[in-house]
Design an enzyme around this catalytic site. Structure first.
Site, PDB file in Angstrom:
ATOM      1  CD  GLU A 190     -10.752  -0.879  -7.575  1.00  0.00           C
ATOM      2  OE1 GLU A 190     -11.785  -0.420  -7.029  1.00  0.00           O
ATOM      3  OE2 GLU A 190      -9.634  -0.842  -7.031  1.00  0.00           O
ATOM      4  CG  ASP A 218      -6.177  -6.543  -7.110  1.00  0.00           C
ATOM      5  OD1 ASP A 218      -5.134  -6.945  -6.555  1.00  0.00           O
ATOM      6  OD2 ASP A 218      -6.892  -5.662  -6.630  1.00  0.00           O
ATOM      7  CD  GLU A 243      -3.056  -0.776   0.063  1.00  0.00           C
ATOM      8  OE1 GLU A 243      -3.080   0.337  -0.501  1.00  0.00           O
ATOM      9  OE2 GLU A 243      -3.810  -1.713  -0.256  1.00  0.00           O
ATOM     10  CD  GLU A 296     -14.172  -4.538  -0.352  1.00  0.00           C
ATOM     11  OE1 GLU A 296     -14.643  -3.500  -0.870  1.00  0.00           O
ATOM     12  OE2 GLU A 296     -12.954  -4.711  -0.228  1.00  0.00           O
ATOM     13  CB  THR A 335      -2.261  -0.815  -9.224  1.00  0.00           C
ATOM     14  OG1 THR A 335      -3.483  -1.466  -8.917  1.00  0.00           O
ATOM     15  CG2 THR A 335      -1.483  -0.548  -7.941  1.00  0.00           C
TER      16      THR A 335
END
Ligand SMILES: *[C@@H]1O[C@H](CO)[C@@H](O)[C@H](O)[C@H]1NC(C)=O
Ligand SMILES: *[C@@H]1O[C@H](CO)[C@@H](O)[C@H](O)[C@H]1NC(C)=O
Ligand SMILES: *[C@@H]1O[C@H](CO)[C@@H](O)[C@H](O)[C@H]1NC(C)=O
Ligand SMILES: *[C@@H]1O[C@H](CO)[C@@H](O)[C@H](O)[C@H]1NC(C)=O
Ligand SMILES: *[C@@H]1O[C@H](CO)[C@@H](O)[C@H](O)[C@H]1NC(C)=O
Ligand SMILES: *[C@@H]1O[C@H](CO)[C@@H](O)[C@H](O)[C@H]1NC(C)=O
Length: 800
Positions: free
Chosen positions: A409, A279, A133, A372, A495
Site C-alpha cells: 500500500e 478499505d 481474497e 500492521e 485492489t
C-alpha cells in the site's frame, strides 16, 4: 587531446540535463532506466524462485526455499487456508506484473504454464477459501491477463496464440464462488468450498457468521468485469446487489461499521475507518464509478468520502471512529490504510493525499516498514486508562501487531503521488524502498518481510502481493514510458493491482446483448428484492425524524488536566518546546540550480509529524542507523531550494473538536475569495465537526502566526441571550480565545470565516420573550454574533 575529452564530457553532461528537462521534476532518464531494470530483476528473482522451489504449490518460502502449502491437516488454519487454495496462486497473481514489464516471451511462457497446470480449464480442488481474497487474486489476475492477451495495442498481445483460456478459468472460479451469495440477505458468506457441482454453501459453519464490509461489497468489481467479458450479467447483478445492500447498512452519519453477520445483517463491531476490513469498499466505489462509468457508484463514493472527512479525518491520517457517533474508537492506524492517499489522488484531492502519505513515510523512516498496527498516541492517554495513572509504554505497546509482510500500500500511494505531482521526492522514496528490498528483505529464495518490526526478525513467507503489487508499483514508479501511462490507456488498477480497462466495443456489446438467465440467481434476486420491499414498508411506518439539537463536545476521550472541561485534544503534546535543532537548513546555491522538489522546497509542515508524534514514533534498535529518507544527503543537496528552510516554527496551540448535530443538510460553499484570501463558508447543517484552536498569548498558531494582544482587541463576552457570562466577563479578562481551523476535514484558510445560520441555535416563539433555543451555559452568542463556548468567543464563527 585533452580539450577534446573535455568537450565530450561537457556534451554528455548537457545530454543528462536535457533528459532531466524532458521529465520536468524528475531524475534523469538514465537513472530511471537503471532503477526500473533493478526492479525487474528483483521481480524475476522472486518469480523464478517460486517456479523452482514453490510451484505447483501456492507460495515459496523465501528463507527455507521450500513450498508454502495449504494446511491440509488443519482446515481451521484460516490465515493460511483463506488464500492458499492449492491452486498455484503465486503463478496466477504474478501474471499481470509480467504484462506490465511488457515482456512478451515470459508472459506467453507463464500463460502456457497456467494452461498446463489446469489442462481441463478447471480448478478441481476441494478447498474452502475466502471469497474476497480468491476474487481479487485469482479472478482479478486472470481477467486482467485476458485483457492484455487480447488487446492488440499491448506489448504482450498474444493474438492467435491465445484461445481465451484465462477468461474460461476466471469464469470457472466465479461459478464456484457465486453460491456464497445465496443467503437470505443476499450478502455473501466469507468462505466457500471451491468444489465442482457444489450449489449451496454451508451456512451453519461458525466461520460464516462474520463478514467484513470489503469482503461483502467488493467482488462486485471483478465480477462486473467478468460479466462484461462473458456477456452473462448474473455475476454483475448478484454482486452489485450485495454492494448496494452493504452500503444500505450505513449509519445516519453515512459511516459503515466494518463487519456484519452476513445473514442477519447485524453489526459485529461499532468501529469504522479506512483500513483493514473496509478499505476496498471505498476503493471500488470510486474505481467502479470510473471503470464502468457508473454515476450511482460515484454518488456512493462522494457521500462516503465526505463522511470520512467529517468524522474520521485528522491532519495526518484517518482515525477509527464509532460508526454511529463519529467518536474516536481506537487510537491506531493500520498498514492497509496506506493505500488511501493513492485513492485520494484518483479522487482529485492531491493536497490532502500528500499530507496523509507523509505520515506513512515517517512510519517507514522509524520502523523500516509499515507495521500492521501502530498506535499514534501513547497508551497512558487512552480513554480506558481507568486507573488514571500513566501506564509505562514501550515498542510492544505501540505496535500491538508488529509484522510487515511487504505489503504494497505505501508503494502504491507513492506511485500515485508521483504520477500526480512529478515531484522527485516520491522517486527518492522509491529509490529507498528499492534499496531496502535489496538489502533487508531479499532472501535466498524470494522476499521475506518483517515477522517482527521491533526485533528486525524476518518472516519465512512471501505473500503473492509482493510480486503482484509491491514490485509492480515500484516498477511503474520508475517506468515513465510504460504503456499504462500513455494517454488514452484509461487503466484502473484493481485492489490487487491488476490493470483493468473496458474497451468501447466490449462496453456497447454488453449493453446490447447481456443475458441474465440463470434461474437459480434470477429467483434468488427476486426473493431479495421482495424482502427489501416488505422491509421498507415496515420502516416507513416506524420512521421518525430525529433532529437532535445536540451540541456534543467531544469529551469521553480524555481529561485535559489544565481545564475543568474536557475536550478531545487532538494535539496532545502541547509542543511548548520548539525544536532547537533544525532538520533542514538552506544549503549553498550552485550554478546548476534551476528547479527543486516542491516537497523539499515548499512544504512547510515536512517535520511537523516528527514533533507531534515523537512519543510513539520510536525507533527499534535495529533501525538506529537508518536515516530519514527525505533528509538523505545526496537527494537533499540535489533537490532542495537553496533559499528555503523547512524549519518552520511549530504551532504550540492546542486543538480540540466540537461536534454539531444541526437540522438541515450540510452545504459548504466557499463564497468569496477576496484579495485578502478570506474565504467565507456558507451555512452548514447536519453533522459538522469543527477543529477549534485555543489561542493564548505568545503561543504559535496553526497558521504560524504569533498570538499577541492584538488578537484580544474588541473581544466581547456579552451573551445576547443569557446573563450567565456577564459576571465572568466583568470579573476576568480573557486569557484565551477560540478560532475554527478546520470544518468537516477541510482547512479553514488564515483569516477565513465560518458562517452558520442563527436559527440553528436560537429561535423565538411568539409566546415568550425568551429564546427557545440551544443556548445553554456552555454555548452562547455574543453581541458580535460570534458563537461562544463557555463565555469564550470563537472569533471566526459568525451566526447570520
Ligand atoms: C495440491 O496440489 C498438488 C499440486 O498440484 C497436488 O499434487 C495435490 O494432490 C493437491 N493436494 C490436494 C489435497 O488437493
Ligand atoms: C443463457 O443464455 C446464454 C447466452 O444466450 C445461453 O448460451 C444459455 O444456454 C442460456 N442459459 C439458459 C439456462 O437458458
Ligand atoms: C550503526 O553504525 C555504527 C557505526 O557505523 C555501528 O557501529 C553500529 O553497529 C550500527 N548499528 C546497527 C544497529 O546497525
Ligand atoms: C483582511 O483581513 C483582515 C484581518 O482579518 C480584516 O480585518 C480585513 O477586513 C480584511 N480585508 C478585507 C478586504 O476583507
Ligand atoms: C476595535 O474596535 C474599535 C472601535 O470600534 C475599532 O476602531 C478598531 O478598528 C477595532 N479593532 C479591531 C482589531 O477590530
Ligand atoms: C409571530 O409573530 C410574527 C410577527 O409578529 C407573525 O408574523 C407570525 O405569524 C407569528 N407566528 C406565530 C406562529 O404566531
Amino acid at each position: 587531446m585533452v580539450s577534446w575529452l573535455w568537450l565530450l564530457l561537457v556534451s554528455f553532461l548537457q545530454l543528462e540535463q536535457a533528459a532531466c528537462e524532458d521529465y520536468g521534476y524528475s531524475f534523469t532518464s538514465k537513472e530511471l532506466k537503471a532503477y526500473k531494470q533493478e526492479v525487474k530483476e528483483l521481480f524475476y528473482f522472486g518469480f523464478d524462485n517460486y517456479l523452482e522451489h514453490g510451484y505447483p504449490f501456492d507460495e515459496v518460502r523465501p528463507i527455507s526455499c521450500v513450498p508454502k502449502k495449504r494446511n491440509f491437516e488443519d482446515p481451521n488454519d484460516r490465515v493460511t487456508n483463506d488464500i492458499l487454495g492449492n491452486f498455484t496462486i503465486t503463478l496466477i497473481d504474478s501474471l499481470t506484473t509480467i504484462a506490465v514489464l511488457q515482456d512478451k516471451p515470459r508472459f506467453l511462457e507463464a500463460v502456457r504454464l497456467v494452461e498446463r497446470t489446469f489442462p481441463k480449464g478447471e480448478f478441481d480442488v476441494d478447498s474452502t477459501v475466502q471469497v474476497f481474497e480468491t476474487t481479487i487474486r485469482v479472478i482479478g489476475s486472470l481477467l486482467s491477463s485476458h485483457l492484455y492477451s487480447t488487446d492488440p495495442t499491448k506489448a504482450v498481445y498474444l493474438g492467435n496464440e491465445y484461445d481465451g483460456s484465462l477468461l474460461a478459468l476466471a469464469q470457472y472460479m466465479a461459478d464456484r464462488l457465486l453460491p456464497a451469495y445465496l443467503t437470505h440477505s443476499g450478502l455473501p458468506v466469507p468462505r466457500i468450498k471451491v468444489k465442482k457441482n457444489l450449489k449451496v454453501p454451508d451456512f451453519t459453519d461458525p466461520l460464516s457468521t462474520e463478514n467484513n464490509v470489503a469482503a461483502m461489497a467488493c467482488p462486485m468489481f471483478e465480477f462486473t468485469m467478468l460479466s462484461y467479458l462473458t456477456g452473462d450479467s448474473k455475476y454483475e447483478k448478484v454482486t452489485r446487489y450485495a454492494f448496494d445492500k452493504t452500503w444500505s447498512l450505513r449509519t445516519d452519519l453515512n459511516l459503515l461499521p466494518m463487519s456484519f453477520h452476513p445473514n442477519k445483517m447485524t453489526p459485529y463491531t461499532p468501529m469504522t475507518g479506512v483500513g483493514a476490513s473496509i478499505d476496498s469498499f471505498f476503493e471500488y466505489a470510486l474505481k467502479g464509478a470510473v471503470l464502468f462509468d457508473d454515476s450511482e457508484l460515484m454518488g456512493i463514493w462522494n457521500v462516503a468520502y465526505q463522511s470520512l472527512k467529517t468524522n474520521c479525518k485528522n491532519d495526518w491520517f484517518f482515525t477509527n471512529v464509532m460508526a454511529d457517533t463519529g467518536q474516536l474508537y481506537v487510537p491506531w492506524i493500520d498498514s492497509l490504510s496506506a493505500f488511501f492517499p493513492g485513492l485520494q489522488v484518483l479522487a482529485g484531492d492531491v493536497d490532502d493525499a500528500i499530507a496523509k502519505h507523509l505520515m506513512f513515510l515517517k512510519i517507514w523512516n522509524t520502523f523500516g516498514g509499515i507495521p500492521e498496527r501502530w498506535l499514534f498516541r501513547p497508551p497512558e492517554l487512552f480513554p480506558p486508562s481507568s486507573l488514571g495513572k500513566s501506564v509505562p509504554f514501550d515498542l510492544n505497546t505501540i505496535l500491538p501487531l508488529e509484522w510487515y509482510p511487504l505489503r504494497p500500500e505505501f508503494f502504491e500511494s507513492t506511485y500515485f503521488l508521483y504520477r500526480a505531482t512529478k515531484d522527485p521526492f516520491y522517486l527518492n522514496i522509491g529509490v529507498h524502498l528499492l534499496r531496502d528490498l535489496k538489502q533487508r528483505f531479499k532472501s535466498k529464495c524470494g522476499f521475506a518481510g518483517f515477522q517482527n518490526v521491533i526485533t528486525g526478525e524476518l518472516q519465512d513467507r512471501m505473500e503473492t502481493f509482493v510480486l503482484s503489487e509491491t514490485l509492480k508499483y515500484l516498477y511503474l514508479l520508475f517506468d515513465e514510458g510504460n504503456e499504462i501511462h500513455r494517454s488514452g490507456s484509461e487503466v484502473v488498477f484493481s485492489t490487487e493491482a491488476h490493470p483493468m480497462w473496458l474497451p468501447l466495443e466490449v462496453r456497447s456489446k454488453y449493453k446490447r446483448e447481456a443475458k441474465f438467465n440463470d434461474s437459480t440467481y434470477v429467483a434468488h434476486l427476486e426473493a431479495c428484492y421482495e424482502r427489501d420491499k416488505e422491509l421498507r414498508a415496515k420502516e416507513d411506518t416506524l420512521r421518525q425524524r430525529i433532529i437532535g439539537f445536540a451540541k456534543s463536545i467531544f469529551s469521553q476521550d480524555q481529561a485535559d488536566t489544565n481545564e475543568d472541561t474536557a475536550y478531545d485534544i487532538l494535539d496532545h503534546k502541547s509542543n511548548n518546546e520548539i525544536p532547537d535543532s533544525c532538520p533542514i537548513r538552506p544549503r549553498q546555491a550552485t550554478a546548476h540550480d534551476s528547479w527543486y522538489s516542491p516537497m523539499l522546497s515548499k512544504y512547510k509542515k515536512l517535520f511537523e509529524i516528527d514533533t507531534r508524534h515523537a512519543d510513539t514514533l520510536i525507533k527499534p534498535s535495529h533501525m538506529q542507523n537508518y536515516s530519514a529518507i527525505e533528509l538523505e544527503h545526496s537527494f537533499y543537496n540535489r533537490w532542495s531550494d537553496p533559499q528555503f528552510s523547512t524549519c518552520q516554527i511549530m504551532p504550540t496551540t492546542e486543538i480540540f473538536e466540537l461536534l454539531f448535530d444541526l437540522p438541515g443538510l450540510y452545504r459548504r460553499v466557499p463564497i468569496t475569495s477576496n484579495s485578502n484570501d478570506t474565504i467565507t463558508f456558507q451555512t452548514f447543517g447536519g453533522r459538522s465537526r469543527l477543529n477549534i484552536e485555543k489561542m493564548q498569548i505568545y503561543k504559535i498558531g496553526q497558521y504560524g502566526d504569533l498570538i499577541t494582544a492584538l488578537n484580544f482587541q474588541n473581544i466581547s463576552r456579552r451573551d445576547l441571550y443569557s446573563h450567565y457570562c456577564d459576571t465572568i466577563a466583568s470579573l476576568y479578562s480573557p486569557t484565551f480565545l477560540y478560532r475554527v481551523v478546520a470544518i468537516n476535514g477541510d482547512t479553514v484558510p488564515f483569516h477565513g470565516m465560518v458562517q452558520v445560520e442563527k436559527h440553528n441555535f436560537v429561535s423565538f416563539s411568539n409566546d415568550t420573550a425568551e429564546p427557545d433555543a440551544l443556548i445553554t451555559d456552555s454555548i452562547g452568542i455574543n453581541d458580535r454574533a460570534q458563537l461562544m463556548i463557555e463565555c469564550t468567543p470563537i472569533v471566526n464563527l459568525i451566526l447570520v
